[in-house]
Design a protein around this motif. Structure first.
Motif, mmCIF file in Angstrom:
data_model
loop_
_atom_site.group_PDB
_atom_site.id
_atom_site.type_symbol
_atom_site.label_atom_id
_atom_site.label_comp_id
_atom_site.label_asym_id
_atom_site.label_seq_id
_atom_site.Cartn_x
_atom_site.Cartn_y
_atom_site.Cartn_z
ATOM 1 N N HIS A 1 44.224 53.323 43.074
ATOM 2 C CA HIS A 1 42.927 52.895 42.677
ATOM 3 C C HIS A 1 42.023 52.754 44.276
ATOM 4 O O HIS A 1 42.425 52.287 44.990
ATOM 5 N N GLY A 2 40.426 52.494 44.568
ATOM 6 C CA GLY A 2 39.506 52.667 45.006
ATOM 7 C C GLY A 2 39.113 51.398 45.562
ATOM 8 O O GLY A 2 38.464 50.713 44.511
ATOM 9 N N LEU B 1 30.357 41.503 44.665
ATOM 10 C CA LEU B 1 32.182 42.657 44.157
ATOM 11 C C LEU B 1 31.297 43.110 42.743
ATOM 12 O O LEU B 1 31.008 42.211 41.894
ATOM 13 N N VAL B 2 31.525 44.436 43.156
ATOM 14 C CA VAL B 2 31.048 45.070 41.615
ATOM 15 C C VAL B 2 32.525 46.138 41.243
ATOM 16 O O VAL B 2 33.527 46.690 42.123
ATOM 17 N N SER B 3 33.138 46.215 39.738
ATOM 18 C CA SER B 3 34.042 46.855 39.038
ATOM 19 C C SER B 3 33.619 47.637 38.149
ATOM 20 O O SER B 3 32.639 47.401 37.284
ATOM 21 N N ARG B 4 34.537 48.575 37.883
ATOM 22 C CA ARG B 4 33.707 49.666 36.625
ATOM 23 C C ARG B 4 35.295 48.970 36.017
ATOM 24 O O ARG B 4 34.962 49.964 34.861
ATOM 25 N N SER B 5 36.448 48.482 36.562
ATOM 26 C CA SER B 5 36.727 47.763 35.083
ATOM 27 C C SER B 5 36.508 46.382 34.563
ATOM 28 O O SER B 5 35.903 45.718 35.037
ATOM 29 N N GLY C 1 30.931 43.561 36.315
ATOM 30 C CA GLY C 1 31.980 44.369 35.617
ATOM 31 C C GLY C 1 31.610 45.248 34.939
ATOM 32 O O GLY C 1 30.307 44.864 34.151
ATOM 33 N N ARG C 2 32.598 45.829 34.416
ATOM 34 C CA ARG C 2 32.784 47.225 33.599
ATOM 35 C C ARG C 2 31.279 48.237 34.081
ATOM 36 O O ARG C 2 30.752 47.748 32.755
ATOM 37 N N THR D 1 37.473 49.837 41.867
ATOM 38 C CA THR D 1 37.621 50.671 40.500
ATOM 39 C C THR D 1 38.915 50.111 40.063
ATOM 40 O O THR D 1 39.404 50.090 38.315
ATOM 41 N N GLY D 2 39.246 48.194 40.479
ATOM 42 C CA GLY D 2 40.283 47.590 39.820
ATOM 43 C C GLY D 2 40.049 46.885 39.184
ATOM 44 O O GLY D 2 38.688 46.554 39.306
#
Length: 273
Positions: free
Chosen positions: A166-167, A230-234, A253-254, A211-212
């Motif tokens: 994870h990053g 806070l931004v996540s690709r998950s 998210g996503r 990424t988490g």
């Protein structure tokens, strides 16, 4: 995909570091032998003065920052003067020393790990840290998200080299500043928190990209670090979203390509694309 290092990136993963991956042989779906790189996973004991707090499984890239960031995010160093951070590679341990003993060592000494009290105590302290917390009223531009997502995806990393990692990346506007990877997303964000503390990097105008998935603990840690977005690709959990809305954290998210979902703080998002 062309890989390139963004000029704004101060700290980045090093996929060429031989300590972080190793070659493993296997058999593919056709029965043919293959050799591939996999990430290392090693234990790291974290001590606060003379008290062992926990043992984390980590890739081991930045043990001092990981230990310091973990204790910071858990609220164990509030008001304490850190006098030394010592890593013993042979013992696989980091000792964070403070000028005076903190109340957390005594608190954890009274807890019984087998009953889960120690873990509950630590999480309870994190929740207490949210009381009265006010995050900066910072905006987040959709156009910056597009640039960030592309820049991080094209940066050489352990994820691209070996996967299973994870990053977390601290960003300012469209520019990534510090990018850390670990086998656990919590380790990555703690390492980032340690780096921010050591370098004196402020959080008010920053965005955290990960990424988490956005669990309650990830949301709490981001808020306690003072990062407003806070931004996540998950994905995300319901409790994570609830806590983000309670503390005024902008959460997306996503995030994949041009698509994303804003779960909290939509009034602070600038929809310029």
């Amino acid at each position: 995909m062309s890989l390139q290092i963004p000029p704004s990136l101060l700290v980045r993963p090093d996929p060429t570091d031989p300590r972080l991956t190793r070659a493993v042989e296997g058999i593919d779906q056709s029965g043919a032998p293959v050799e591939l790189r996999v990430v290392e996973e090693r234990p790291l004991a974290i001590y606060l003065n003379s008290r062992e707090i926990l043992t984390a499984m980590t890739v081991g890239a930045h043990p001092e920052w990981l230990a310091l960031g973990f204790l910071t995010n858990q609220g164990m160093l509030d008001g304490a003067e850190v006098t030394a951070v010592q890593f013993d590679e042979e013992a696989e341990a980091v000792i964070v020393r403070t000028a005076e003993e903190t109340n957390h060592e005594a608190k954890l000494a009274r807890a019984t790990r087998t009953s889960g009290c120690a873990v509950g105590t630590v999480f309870g302290d994190m929740m207490e840290g949210l009381e009265g917390l006010t995050l900066p009223d910072a905006t987040l531009r959709v156009s910056d998200l597009r640039v960030l997502s592309a820049a991080i995806a094209r940066t050489p990393s352990l994820y691209l080299e070996a996967g299973a990692i994870h990053g977390c990346c601290l960003c300012r506007g469209p520019d990534p500043l510090a990018y850390f990877e670990d086998v656990g997303r919590h380790n990555a964000i703690d390492t980032l928190a340690g780096w921010m503390r050591v370098t004196g990097t402020g959080a008010a105008d920053k965005t955290l990209y990960t990424t988490g998935r956005l669990t309650s603990e990830m949301v709490i840690k981001c808020a306690l670090m003072g990062v407003p977005s806070l931004v996540s690709r998950s994905g995300f959990t319901a409790w994570g979203v609830e806590i983000a809305r309670r503390v005024g954290l902008t959460v997306i998210g996503r995030m994949k390509g041009a698509r994303f979902v804003c779960l909290s703080g939509a009034e602070r998002v600038v929809w310029d694309e």
